[in-house]
Design an enzyme around this catalytic site. Structure first.
Site, mmCIF file in Angstrom:
data_model
loop_
_atom_site.group_PDB
_atom_site.id
_atom_site.type_symbol
_atom_site.label_atom_id
_atom_site.label_comp_id
_atom_site.label_asym_id
_atom_site.label_seq_id
_atom_site.Cartn_x
_atom_site.Cartn_y
_atom_site.Cartn_z
ATOM 1 N N ASP A 170 41.016 40.306 33.303
ATOM 2 C CA ASP A 170 40.206 40.615 32.123
ATOM 3 C C ASP A 170 40.623 41.963 31.540
ATOM 4 O O ASP A 170 40.480 43.004 32.192
ATOM 5 C CB ASP A 170 38.721 40.646 32.519
ATOM 6 N N HIS A 201 39.802 37.470 29.755
ATOM 7 C CA HIS A 201 38.502 37.425 29.081
ATOM 8 C C HIS A 201 38.432 36.222 28.140
ATOM 9 O O HIS A 201 39.396 35.905 27.455
ATOM 10 C CB HIS A 201 38.345 38.718 28.285
#
Length: 232
Positions: A170, A201
């Site tokens: 992420d 993400h």
């Protein structure tokens, strides 16, 4: 298809809009769907519709209503992405938690549904953590939540089940933040963390280039089982 309703604020002096999707019969429970920074866009409405199809009352409140109503942005359009970030930076998260409390109260009181869960994405994942720590929500799920490592001092207040889906690549949650989350939460019996190796993400977004079908389906299956167990 859902409908737009207005929910009274916690203080009762105003109201805010929400997209509500209802099941065919009596709801077995309710699920609050908390948006990413892009508003209650087609992807969030689809998530609400999908929960309704599974028998839940689904409520997707407009988080940024104090700034503007009807925000509906596309993460794949750079200008709209930047607009979304500006809305997030201007958002009052403490006021947002009161909106979650108001939504819980509206669901239990006006709609007559006792058990309430919450699922949030990105910024909404942070809200899922806040709701678990600050409200009497029955169960919460956060996908790729941002900023939890800065709120671990609230972890002791989590008294209901919380599940977090964490992609290890992420770009908004660096490895040290993920390590802090595990260090601060792994010993909490109410918290379950699932890591998704190499994913970034937004992997469970309904639309756009960020989605990873295999991982999204796995995370969603885990979420389904989690709510089935904790909202019965």
């Amino acid at each position: 298809m859902g409908e737009k309703v207005r929910i009274p604020t916690f203080e009762g002096d105003k109201s805010f809009p929400a997209y509500v999707a209802r099941p065919a019969g009596t709801p077995k429970a309710a699920i609050i769907v908390v948006q990413e920074v892009f508003g209650v866009n087609p992807g969030i409405r689809k998530k609400a519709d999908d929960w309704a199809a599974k028998g839940y009352l689904a409520v997707a409140l407009e988080v940024f209503w104090r700034q503007a109503e009807g925000i509906d942005l596309d993460s794949d359009i750079p200008e709209e992405f930047q607009q979304a970030i500006r809305h997030m930076l201007a958002h009052d998260f403490d006021a947002g938690v009161r909106d979650i409390e108001a939504t819980i109260r509206w669901i239990r009181g006006t709609e007559g549904v006792a058990k309430v869960g919450l699922v949030g994405f990105c910024m909404g994942g942070k809200v899922a953590y806040q709701a678990a720590a600050r409200t009497d929500i029955d169960a919460s799920v956060g996908y790729y939540a941002v900023g939890i490592d800065q709120m671990l001092n609230e972890a002791h207040a989590i008294a209901r089940p919380l599940m977090l889906h964490v992609p290890t690549a992420d770009g908004f949650v660096p490895p040290e933040a993920q390590a802090a989350m595990h260090a601060g939460l792994d010993d909490n019996a109410h918290v379950t963390i699932h890591d998704y190796a190499g994913l970034d993400h937004g992997f469970a977004a309904e639309h756009g280039v960020r989605r990873n079908d295999v991982a999204a389906q796995l995370a969603d299956q885990r979420t389904d089982k989690f709510f089935a167990a904790n909202l019965a």
